[in-house]
Design a protein around this motif. Sequence first.
Motif, PDB file in Angstrom:
ATOM      1  N   ILE A  99       0.994  -1.118   0.049  1.00 18.99           N
ATOM      2  CA  ILE A  99      -0.052  -0.023   0.075  1.00 18.99           C
ATOM      3  C   ILE A  99       0.806   1.229  -0.017  1.00 18.99           C
ATOM      4  N   LEU A 100       1.780   1.268   1.000  1.00 19.80           N
ATOM      5  CA  LEU A 100       2.768   2.593   0.947  1.00 19.80           C
ATOM      6  C   LEU A 100       3.489   2.567  -0.221  1.00 19.80           C
ATOM      7  N   GLY A 101       3.898   1.581  -1.022  1.00 20.01           N
ATOM      8  CA  GLY A 101       4.602   1.520  -2.109  1.00 20.01           C
ATOM      9  C   GLY A 101       5.994   2.250  -2.182  1.00 20.01           C
ATOM     10  N   ILE A 102       6.228   3.055  -3.236  1.00 26.22           N
ATOM     11  CA  ILE A 102       7.232   3.703  -3.582  1.00 26.22           C
ATOM     12  C   ILE A 102       7.651   4.745  -2.172  1.00 26.22           C
ATOM     13  N   PHE A 103       6.833   5.139  -1.245  1.00 23.21           N
ATOM     14  CA  PHE A 103       7.278   6.030  -0.285  1.00 23.21           C
ATOM     15  C   PHE A 103       8.110   5.636   0.756  1.00 23.21           C
ATOM     16  N   ILE A 104       8.327   4.134   0.767  1.00 22.99           N
ATOM     17  CA  ILE A 104       9.111   3.670   1.879  1.00 22.99           C
ATOM     18  C   ILE A 104      10.796   3.822   1.324  1.00 22.99           C
ATOM     19  N   PRO A 105      10.943   3.406  -0.020  1.00 23.76           N
ATOM     20  CA  PRO A 105      12.431   3.644  -0.429  1.00 23.76           C
ATOM     21  C   PRO A 105      12.621   5.097  -0.312  1.00 23.76           C
ATOM     22  N   LEU A 106      11.505   6.134  -0.692  1.00 22.16           N
ATOM     23  CA  LEU A 106      11.566   7.528  -0.750  1.00 22.16           C
ATOM     24  C   LEU A 106      12.097   8.188   0.423  1.00 22.16           C
ATOM     25  N   ILE A 107      11.971   7.526   1.587  1.00 23.88           N
ATOM     26  CA  ILE A 107      12.372   8.127   2.936  1.00 23.88           C
ATOM     27  C   ILE A 107      13.927   8.521   2.857  1.00 23.88           C
ATOM     28  N   VAL A 108      14.627   7.985   1.933  1.00 21.52           N
ATOM     29  CA  VAL A 108      16.043   8.364   1.572  1.00 21.52           C
ATOM     30  C   VAL A 108      16.023   9.646   1.370  1.00 21.52           C
ATOM     31  N   THR A 109      15.064  10.202   0.515  1.00 22.20           N
ATOM     32  CA  THR A 109      15.019  11.491   0.247  1.00 22.20           C
ATOM     33  C   THR A 109      14.469  12.572   0.721  1.00 22.20           C
ATOM     34  N   ASN A 110      13.915  12.060   2.082  1.00 24.20           N
ATOM     35  CA  ASN A 110      13.459  13.050   3.048  1.00 24.20           C
ATOM     36  C   ASN A 110      14.253  13.923   3.636  1.00 24.20           C
ATOM     37  N   CYS A 111      14.192  15.292   3.517  1.00 24.81           N
ATOM     38  CA  CYS A 111      15.460  16.185   3.922  1.00 24.81           C
ATOM     39  C   CYS A 111      15.492  16.009   5.027  1.00 24.81           C
ATOM     40  N   ALA A 112      14.566  15.727   6.146  1.00 26.27           N
ATOM     41  CA  ALA A 112      14.503  15.894   7.522  1.00 26.27           C
ATOM     42  C   ALA A 112      15.783  14.633   7.925  1.00 26.27           C
ATOM     43  N   LEU A 113      15.874  13.612   7.178  1.00 31.16           N
ATOM     44  CA  LEU A 113      17.160  12.913   7.460  1.00 31.16           C
ATOM     45  C   LEU A 113      18.470  13.291   7.378  1.00 31.16           C
ATOM     46  N   LEU A 114      18.631  13.886   6.143  1.00 31.42           N
ATOM     47  CA  LEU A 114      20.078  14.388   5.989  1.00 31.42           C
ATOM     48  C   LEU A 114      20.226  15.724   6.820  1.00 31.42           C
ATOM     49  N   GLY A 115      19.135  16.496   6.895  1.00 31.35           N
ATOM     50  CA  GLY A 115      19.198  17.638   7.715  1.00 31.35           C
ATOM     51  C   GLY A 115      19.634  17.373   9.223  1.00 31.35           C
ATOM     52  N   ARG A 116      18.997  16.631   9.778  1.00 34.61           N
ATOM     53  CA  ARG A 116      19.297  16.141  11.066  1.00 34.61           C
ATOM     54  C   ARG A 116      20.860  15.421  11.215  1.00 34.61           C
ATOM     55  N   ALA A 117      21.110  14.697  10.087  1.00 34.57           N
ATOM     56  CA  ALA A 117      22.481  14.155  10.371  1.00 34.57           C
ATOM     57  C   ALA A 117      23.199  15.021  10.286  1.00 34.57           C
ATOM     58  N   GLU A 118      23.443  16.102   9.215  1.00 39.11           N
ATOM     59  CA  GLU A 118      24.346  17.032   9.181  1.00 39.11           C
ATOM     60  C   GLU A 118      24.396  18.152  10.330  1.00 39.11           C
ATOM     61  N   ALA A 119      23.220  18.446  10.565  1.00 35.80           N
ATOM     62  CA  ALA A 119      23.151  19.572  11.610  1.00 35.80           C
ATOM     63  C   ALA A 119      23.383  19.135  13.060  1.00 35.80           C
ATOM     64  N   PHE A 120      22.827  17.738  13.485  1.00 39.03           N
ATOM     65  CA  PHE A 120      22.890  17.428  14.803  1.00 39.03           C
ATOM     66  C   PHE A 120      23.912  16.318  15.070  1.00 39.03           C
ATOM     67  N   ALA A 121      23.597  15.258  14.309  1.00 37.95           N
ATOM     68  CA  ALA A 121      24.376  13.889  14.641  1.00 37.95           C
ATOM     69  C   ALA A 121      25.826  14.074  14.345  1.00 37.95           C
ATOM     70  N   SER A 122      26.139  15.092  13.272  1.00 39.61           N
ATOM     71  CA  SER A 122      27.756  15.000  13.097  1.00 39.61           C
ATOM     72  C   SER A 122      28.523  16.035  14.021  1.00 39.61           C
ATOM     73  N   LYS A 123      27.444  16.544  15.236  1.00 35.57           N
ATOM     74  CA  LYS A 123      28.353  17.390  16.035  1.00 35.57           C
ATOM     75  C   LYS A 123      28.018  16.831  17.550  1.00 35.57           C
ATOM     76  N   HIS A 124      27.390  15.709  17.586  1.00 36.88           N
ATOM     77  CA  HIS A 124      27.031  15.146  19.181  1.00 36.88           C
ATOM     78  C   HIS A 124      27.396  13.871  19.151  1.00 36.88           C
ATOM     79  N   PRO A 125      27.453  13.497  20.507  1.00 34.24           N
ATOM     80  CA  PRO A 125      27.653  11.784  20.710  1.00 34.24           C
ATOM     81  C   PRO A 125      26.328  11.176  20.313  1.00 34.24           C
ATOM     82  N   PRO A 126      26.632   9.695  20.251  1.00 37.77           N
ATOM     83  CA  PRO A 126      25.489   8.786  19.463  1.00 37.77           C
ATOM     84  C   PRO A 126      24.228   8.973  20.305  1.00 37.77           C
TER      85      PRO A 126
END
Length: 236
Positions: A99-126
């Motif tokens: 039912i969800l179809g293409i929107f599961i693999p498209l999670i990769v393109t969600n800007c929130a994931l890359l944005g949080r990885a760049e803005a927060f995770a790359s500067k803080h502990p795990p």
Amino acid sequence: MSEISYRKIAIDGLWKNNTSTVQLLGLCPLLACSNSVVNGLGLGLATTLALAASNAAVSVIRRQVPDTLRIPILVMIIAAIVSCIELVMHAYTYQLYQILGIFIPLIVTNCALLGRAEAFASKHPPLPSAFDGLMIGAGFTLVLVLLGSMRELLGNGTLFANMHLLLGETARNWTVTLPGYHKFLFFILPPGAFLCLGLVIAGKNVIDERLKARAQVEVAVTPAGGKRVRTTGHIA
């Protein structure tokens, strides 16, 4: 990090910096997969897991990644995690996955994931990074479920239909049906999604304005008379 910092992360992710109602990120899956509660919850949980796992993974290797290769490596980490989530859903929730179809693999393109990885995770502990991803994902999931509830109830006259696709046979009989309600197709279609999202954002803005106004009014107790006096910005 202190407890206050974790509290701030939670408030930002769930309310003040919500990716759906404040940053307006990930609108495509938000509008497309919010026509029912089960669809919204399924996509929200997958996105939350991807956010928490990718933030933790990025944080672990943050000191070993050169700046010139940081963005490609972040994308590869996110894509690998989303692929694992997709395989798990394909194995255990196959009907919902279809039912969800293409929107599961498209999670990769969600800007929130890359944005949080760049803005927060790359500067803080795990641990704080994983918690940040969890809260950002939870905020996204809450909006998805809220939109799904509104659209399913107004469009089909039901609530929690087909929850067994995600939670198993124990949830098959969770469906709540409005007696005598005629389907309103508008809310199932994309225009209905835009309208419901607009109402959610408007409601959040109204609440924020009221909280801001309440914060500006302080109640002080005078030392002499012990009377409560309402003041704006100062203590009488």
